[in-house]
Design a protein around this motif. Structure first.
Motif, mmCIF file in Angstrom:
data_model
loop_
_atom_site.group_PDB
_atom_site.id
_atom_site.type_symbol
_atom_site.label_atom_id
_atom_site.label_comp_id
_atom_site.label_asym_id
_atom_site.label_seq_id
_atom_site.Cartn_x
_atom_site.Cartn_y
_atom_site.Cartn_z
ATOM 1 N N UNK A 33 -40.676 -46.296 4.837
ATOM 2 C CA UNK A 33 -40.024 -45.420 3.876
ATOM 3 C C UNK A 33 -39.842 -44.030 4.478
ATOM 4 N N UNK A 34 -38.623 -43.667 4.759
ATOM 5 C CA UNK A 34 -38.326 -42.316 5.207
ATOM 6 C C UNK A 34 -38.057 -42.218 6.697
ATOM 7 N N UNK A 35 -37.392 -41.139 7.068
ATOM 8 C CA UNK A 35 -36.925 -40.960 8.439
ATOM 9 C C UNK A 35 -38.069 -40.965 9.462
ATOM 10 N N UNK A 36 -39.166 -40.276 9.136
ATOM 11 C CA UNK A 36 -40.238 -40.142 10.137
ATOM 12 C C UNK A 36 -40.910 -41.480 10.429
ATOM 13 N N UNK A 37 -41.059 -42.299 9.381
ATOM 14 C CA UNK A 37 -41.655 -43.625 9.583
ATOM 15 C C UNK A 37 -40.730 -44.490 10.451
ATOM 16 N N UNK A 38 -39.437 -44.434 10.171
ATOM 17 C CA UNK A 38 -38.491 -45.242 10.964
ATOM 18 C C UNK A 38 -38.486 -44.742 12.415
ATOM 19 N N UNK A 39 -38.470 -43.434 12.568
ATOM 20 C CA UNK A 39 -38.429 -42.814 13.906
ATOM 21 C C UNK A 39 -39.647 -43.232 14.756
ATOM 22 N N UNK A 40 -40.860 -43.082 14.202
ATOM 23 C CA UNK A 40 -42.056 -43.423 14.991
ATOM 24 C C UNK A 40 -42.126 -44.921 15.270
ATOM 25 N N UNK A 41 -41.767 -45.714 14.263
ATOM 26 C CA UNK A 41 -41.807 -47.169 14.455
ATOM 27 C C UNK A 41 -40.913 -47.553 15.630
ATOM 28 N N UNK A 42 -39.738 -46.983 15.654
ATOM 29 C CA UNK A 42 -38.797 -47.275 16.731
ATOM 30 C C UNK A 42 -39.346 -46.797 18.083
#
Ligand SMILES: C[S@@+](CC[C@H](N)C(=O)[O-])C[C@H]1O[C@@H](n2cnc3c(N)ncnc32)[C@H](O)[C@@H]1O
Length: 258
Positions: free
Chosen positions: A31-40
């Motif tokens: 949920x949210x940009x930072x979670x997507x960013x770190x996951x990637x």
């Protein structure tokens, strides 16, 4: 001949995919940009990304994480606000969510970093705290985080939101009980030797207690030492995640003899 799905069919299938991911054991919703960013950044397998405001995602990416902006936007499906609302669980200010596979870590993954501390959380109740601790542990390059307890899911969606997706940066596991093995076990407890006067072996398992009651007698009984964070008289305790930060950043984590 197969026909292209209509926008309505595509939206219905995305809503179904996200709703299922909130319930499925092997998947997590970021949920949210930072979670997507770190996951990637840390190698997550991302299965779907949606946003109802990709222009905002593009601005955020350019300003905060140019390395991930391109890959995120290339996977991102632009949906209408109603589809976004139906696919998600709670308001998401950065207007982006993704479905990803959870990483399956084992005790062996933690054992590999024998020179680094491990953080153990006994029966944590607040998933925001769990996420904050995982974020700290990732920042401090800790060997791993163990959620100790019968029914604790360290991959709970709120914990993953709280860690800003950093569950992918280090092993995060659940264990019913903590076993005594080769690492020293250090109980972080308001009654113990003061943090500033203590040297903590760098290969320790640092165990922190549950928010209301602290460490259980069973866990305290297997600790080699207890360390306290000094506080002004009258203050009962620090917040769990704050206590972890104090020890990881302020503690004297000396090299072990091993
Ligand atoms: C909110 S506290 C629990 C408070 C509980 N009433 C107690 O007395 O332990 C949650 C956990 O954070 C850690 N903690 C908080 N403040 C601490 C302090 N001053 N010294 C050592 N550990 C602390 C401990 O591991 C504690 O079990």
């Amino acid at each position: 001949m197969a026909t292209e799905p209509t926008a309505q069919q595509r939206n219905a299938s995305l809503i179904k995919q996200f709703k299922a991911a909130y319930r499925q054991d092997d998947l997590v919703v970021l949920e949210g940009f930072h979670a997507v960013k770190h996951a990637l950044r840390f190698g997550a397998r991302i299965l779907a990304v949606i946003s109802d405001d990709p222009a905002q995602v593009e601005r955020l990416g350019a300003a905060l994480a140019p390395d991930t902006a391109g890959p995120i936007l290339s996977q991102c499906v632009h949906v209408d606000p109603e589809t976004f609302r139906l696919a998600t669980r709670s308001p998401i200010g950065t207007r982006i969510v993704a479905v990803a596979s959870k990483s399956r870590y084992s005790e062996q993954d933690i054992a590999r970093r024998a020179d680094r501390p491990v953080v153990g959380l006994e029966d944590p109740r607040n998933m925001g705290n769990v996420g904050a601790v995982i974020r700290l542990a990732a920042a401090c390059d800790i060997a791993g985080v163990i959620a100790i307890g019968e029914a604790i899911d360290p991959w709970h969606v709120t914990a993953v939101r709280g860690s800003a997706g950093l569950h992918y940066a280090l092993p995060v596991i659940q264990m019913k009980t903590l076993k005594r093995e080769d690492r020293p076990i250090v109980g972080i407890d308001p009654i113990g030797e003061q943090l500033w006067n203590t040297s903590i072996p760098a290969n320790s398992v640092l165990v922190f207690g549950t928010e209301r009651y602290g460490l259980s007698d069973a866990l305290l009984s297997i600790c080699d030492t207890r360390v306290s964070i000094p506080m002004r008289p009258g203050v009962s305790s620090l917040n769990l995640a704050t206590a972890v930060a104090a020890v990881l950043y302020g503690g004297n984590l000396a090299e072990s003899d091993r």
